[in-house]
Scaffold this motif. Structure first.
Motif, short mmCIF file in Angstrom:
data_model
loop_
_atom_site.label_atom_id
_atom_site.label_comp_id
_atom_site.label_asym_id
_atom_site.label_seq_id
_atom_site.Cartn_x
_atom_site.Cartn_y
_atom_site.Cartn_z
N GLY A 208 -11.14 -96.85 -123.68
CA GLY A 208 -11.56 -96.71 -125.06
C GLY A 208 -10.61 -95.88 -125.90
O GLY A 208 -11.00 -95.35 -126.94
N GLY A 209 -9.35 -95.76 -125.45
CA GLY A 209 -8.36 -94.99 -126.20
C GLY A 209 -8.31 -93.52 -125.85
O GLY A 209 -7.62 -92.75 -126.53
N LEU A 210 -9.06 -93.09 -124.81
CA LEU A 210 -8.99 -91.69 -124.39
C LEU A 210 -7.60 -91.37 -123.84
O LEU A 210 -6.78 -92.26 -123.59
CB LEU A 210 -10.06 -91.42 -123.33
CG LEU A 210 -11.52 -91.55 -123.81
CD1 LEU A 210 -12.49 -91.43 -122.64
CD2 LEU A 210 -11.84 -90.50 -124.88
N LYS A 211 -7.32 -90.10 -123.65
CA LYS A 211 -6.02 -89.60 -123.15
C LYS A 211 -4.88 -89.93 -124.11
O LYS A 211 -3.70 -89.99 -123.70
CB LYS A 211 -5.70 -90.19 -121.76
CG LYS A 211 -6.74 -89.87 -120.70
CD LYS A 211 -6.33 -90.47 -119.37
CE LYS A 211 -7.38 -90.22 -118.30
NZ LYS A 211 -7.01 -90.81 -117.00
N ASP A 212 -5.20 -90.18 -125.38
CA ASP A 212 -4.18 -90.56 -126.37
C ASP A 212 -3.38 -91.76 -125.88
O ASP A 212 -2.16 -91.85 -126.09
CB ASP A 212 -3.25 -89.39 -126.68
CG ASP A 212 -3.97 -88.27 -127.41
OD1 ASP A 212 -4.96 -88.55 -128.11
OD2 ASP A 212 -3.54 -87.11 -127.27
N SER A 213 -4.06 -92.68 -125.20
CA SER A 213 -3.38 -93.84 -124.65
C SER A 213 -4.21 -95.10 -124.90
O SER A 213 -5.00 -95.14 -125.85
CB SER A 213 -3.11 -93.63 -123.16
OG SER A 213 -2.17 -94.57 -122.69
N VAL A 214 -4.03 -96.11 -124.06
CA VAL A 214 -4.65 -97.41 -124.28
C VAL A 214 -5.35 -97.91 -123.03
O VAL A 214 -4.99 -97.55 -121.91
CB VAL A 214 -3.60 -98.47 -124.71
CG1 VAL A 214 -3.10 -98.21 -126.12
CG2 VAL A 214 -2.43 -98.52 -123.73
N ASP A 215 -6.34 -98.77 -123.25
CA ASP A 215 -6.87 -99.58 -122.16
C ASP A 215 -6.26 -100.97 -122.30
O ASP A 215 -5.36 -101.19 -123.12
CB ASP A 215 -8.40 -99.58 -122.16
CG ASP A 215 -9.01 -100.04 -123.49
OD1 ASP A 215 -8.31 -100.74 -124.26
OD2 ASP A 215 -10.16 -99.69 -123.76
N CYS A 216 -6.75 -101.93 -121.51
CA CYS A 216 -6.06 -103.23 -121.43
C CYS A 216 -6.05 -103.98 -122.76
O CYS A 216 -5.02 -104.50 -123.19
CB CYS A 216 -6.67 -104.08 -120.32
SG CYS A 216 -8.43 -104.48 -120.54
N SER A 217 -7.20 -104.04 -123.45
CA SER A 217 -7.25 -104.81 -124.70
C SER A 217 -6.56 -104.08 -125.84
O SER A 217 -6.02 -104.71 -126.75
CB SER A 217 -8.70 -105.13 -125.06
OG SER A 217 -9.50 -103.97 -125.09
N SER B 151 3.36 -109.73 -115.82
CA SER B 151 2.65 -109.24 -117.00
C SER B 151 2.79 -107.73 -117.09
O SER B 151 3.09 -107.05 -116.11
CB SER B 151 1.17 -109.62 -116.94
OG SER B 151 0.55 -108.98 -115.81
N ILE B 152 2.55 -107.21 -118.29
CA ILE B 152 2.40 -105.78 -118.51
C ILE B 152 0.95 -105.55 -118.92
O ILE B 152 0.39 -106.33 -119.70
CB ILE B 152 3.39 -105.25 -119.57
CG1 ILE B 152 3.26 -103.72 -119.69
CG2 ILE B 152 3.24 -105.95 -120.91
CD1 ILE B 152 4.37 -103.08 -120.52
N HIS B 153 0.34 -104.50 -118.37
CA HIS B 153 -1.08 -104.27 -118.67
C HIS B 153 -1.48 -102.85 -118.33
O HIS B 153 -0.86 -102.19 -117.47
CB HIS B 153 -1.98 -105.27 -117.94
CG HIS B 153 -1.75 -105.41 -116.47
ND1 HIS B 153 -2.73 -105.19 -115.53
CD2 HIS B 153 -0.64 -105.76 -115.76
CE1 HIS B 153 -2.25 -105.42 -114.32
NE2 HIS B 153 -0.98 -105.76 -114.43
N ALA B 154 -2.50 -102.38 -119.01
CA ALA B 154 -3.10 -101.09 -118.69
C ALA B 154 -4.11 -101.33 -117.58
O ALA B 154 -5.14 -101.98 -117.79
CB ALA B 154 -3.78 -100.49 -119.91
#
Length: 431
Positions: A306-315, A386-389
Motif C-alpha cells: 500500500g505504499g508503505l516504506k516510501d516504496s511500492v507494491d506490485c500494482s 519481468s520486473i515486479h515488487a
C-alpha cells in the motif's frame, strides 16, 4: 588450425553464456539483467512513440469510463449522494476476520469503536464537497485510524487497513469527517478512504483546480524526490506533479503545498535546478523504453504494501511508471487488469500458447495473476522476464520472503504450486 580456433571461440562463448543463464533463472541478480540497459537494447521499437498527448487524453477517458474508481478530479461534482457515501464507508468486511494489533488479538469492542468513528449518522442526504490538497506523503486508510491491524500476530508488513499513499499536491474531495475529527473521508483520482486531516490543507475550489489540472508542471521520474521547505523535507514519489510558477535559464520555481496551523493551504515557492535528473518538465514521451526506465528506478527497493516504506507494491510499480507518461491507471491489480488497453486473456491456454502470447507483447506490458502484477521486460532464450515488487514466492512448498523489487523469469512458484506463468490470467498493453 582454423577449425581448432573456431571451436575454441565457440567454447569460450559457451562458457561466458552459461553463468548468465544460470544466474538468470528464477530471481536474478546478474548485473546485466538488473539494469534497464540490457532490456532497452533488445527492445527494437523501444523509442517509438506509443501514444501522443491527444491519444493519451483519450486513453485516460477510456480508463475512467471502464474503471469506476478513477476520476477526472477537475470535473468532480460539487455534491454527492449521502446514501451512496454511506454505502461506501460502511464496507466493514475487514472487521469480520480475526485481527491483531501489536501482536494481540483485537477485541469486538475495539472493532465497534472503529465502526463508531466512521460517524455514519452525521452524513446528510446531500453532501457538499469540500476541497483539500495533501501537504505530505500520506496514507489512505480503510478505517479512520493510523494503527496497523494484521491477520497474523507476528506480521508487521501487511497492514490490512493500509490502502495506498498519496503524494503531496494531490487534490482530494473531502466528503466526510470521523467522529473524533482526526480523519477526513476523501476521494482522490483513483482511491477513496480515510486520510489524516493533519496531512491536508483546506482551500477553495479555484486554488484546488490549480493542483487538479496544472498548466505547467514537473513530473518526478526518480523513485522518490525530496524538496526542502524550511526545516521540512517534502517527499514525492515517481509520477507526482509539481506545478511550475516560473522558468528561469537554470531552474524552475514550483509550488509546494503546506498546511498552516489554522488548517488552510499555503503554497510555498521552491527552486528546482534544471540539471536534476529526478524530474522532467511535463510528462515523458510515451515510449516503452521510458516505461522500463521508470520501473527500474525502483529496482532493489523494499516491497511496500500500500505504499508503505516510501516504496511500492506490485500494482503501484506499474501505476507509477505509467504516471510518468501521463496515463492514470486504477490503483489495484484486479482493476488494472480490467481497464482500458489491449487485453489478452490467458486463462485456459497451455504453456506453449501462453509463451506465444507473451512473446508478442510490447515490453512494459503488465501481466496479472490473482493478487499480483508484473511488468514484462523481454525474453532470454524464449523465457519471459519481468520486473515486479515481490512479497514472497514458494520453494519446495516453503514460503520464501523477498520483500523487494526484483527481476525474475516466470518460473517462480505460488502457494498453489503453480508457476507465475501458469497463473497469469490477463496481459494488458496500455495503448
Amino acid at each position: 588450425m582454423l577449425y581448432r580456433l573456431l571451436c575454441s571461440l565457440l567454447l569460450v562463448a559457451g562458457l561466458l553464456a552459461q553463468p548468465m543463464l544460470a544466474a538468470a533463472s528464477g530471481i536474478t541478480t546478474y548485473p546485466a539483467l538488473v539494469s534497464p540497459d540490457y532490456w532497452l537494447k533488445q527492445n527494437v521499437n523501444g523509442e517509438k512513440l506509443v501514444l501522443n498527448a491527444n491519444a493519451i487524453n483519450s486513453f485516460n477517458s477510456q480508463i475512467r469510463s471502464l474503471s469506476r474508481t478513477v476520476y477526472d478530479m477537475s470535473n468532480y461534482p460539487s455534491t454527492v449522494s449521502g446514501d451512496a457515501l454511506k454505502t461506501r464507508i460502511m464496507n466493514y468486511v475487514v472487521l469480520e476476520d480475526d485481527l491483531y494489533l501489536n501482536g494481540n488479538k483485537v477485541s469486538d469492542n475495539y472493532k465497534n469503536i472503529l465502526r463508531t468513528q466512521t460517524n455514519i449518522k452525521a452524513i446528510p442526504g446531500t453532501v457538499n464537497v469540500r476541497y483539500g490538497v495533501t501537504t505530505a506523503r500520506a496514507a489512505i486508510r480503510n478505517l479512520p485510524t493510523g494503527q496497523g491491524l494484521f491477520y497474523y500476530a507476528a506480521d508487521k508488513e501487511f497492514d490490512v487497513l493500509q490502502e495506498t499513499m498519496l503524494d503531496p499536491g494531490e487534490p482530494v474531495a473531502i466528503l466526510h469527517q470521523s467522529a473524533n475529527g482526526y480523519f477526513y473521508y476523501v476521494q482522490s483520482y483513483n482511491y477513496s478512504g480515510w486520510l489524516s486531516r493533519f496531512n491536508v490543507g483546506l482551500t477553495d475550489k479555484k486554488t484546488w483546480l490549480q493542483f487538479a489540472k496544472p498548466k505547467d508542471f514537473l513530473v518526478v521520474t526518480d523513485a522518490k524526490y525530496s524538496i526542502k521547505v524550511g526545516k521540512n523535507d517534502v517527499l514525492y514519489q515517481q509520477g507526482a506533479r509539481l506545478p511550475i510558477v516560473t522558468e528561469q535559464p537554470t531552474f524552475y520555481t514550483v509550488e509546494v503545498p503546506q498546511k498552516l496551523p489554522n488548517g488552510r493551504l499555503q503554497k510555498y515557492k521552491v527552486n528546482v535546478p534544471k540539471i536534476s535528473k529526478a524530474v522532467h518538465k511535463g510528462y515523458l514521451p510515451y515510449t516503452t523504453n521510458n516505461i522500463l526506465r521508470s520501473a527500474f528506478r525502483f529496482y532493489g527497493m523494499p516491497y511496500g504494501w500500500g505504499g508503505l516504506k516510501d516504496s511500492v507494491d506490485c500494482s503501484a510499480l506499474v501505476l507509477n511508471a505509467y504516471r510518468t507518461v501521463g496515463l492514470y491507471l486504477p490503483r489495484n491489480s484486479d482493476e488494472q487488469a480490467n481497464t482500458a488497453g489491449v487485453r489478452t486473456l490467458l486463462e485456459g491456454l497451455d504453456k506453449g500458447k501462453r509463451l506465444a502470447v507473451i512473446k508478442d507483447l510490447q515490453p512494459g506490458a503488465a501481466l496479472y495473476m490473482d493478487g499480483h502484477a508484473v511488468m514484462y521486460l523481454g525474453q532470454i532464450n524464449g523465457a519471459p522476464y519481468s520486473i515486479h515488487a515481490l512479497g514472497s514466492h514458494f520453494v519446495k512448498g516453503e514460503r520464501q520472503r523477498e520483500m523487494q523489487v526484483v527481476v525474475s523469469d516466470l518460473t517462480l512458484l505460488r502457494s498453489s504450486g503453480n508457476s507465475f506463468l501458469e497463473d497469469v490470467h490477463t496481459a494488458v498493453e496500455f495503448k
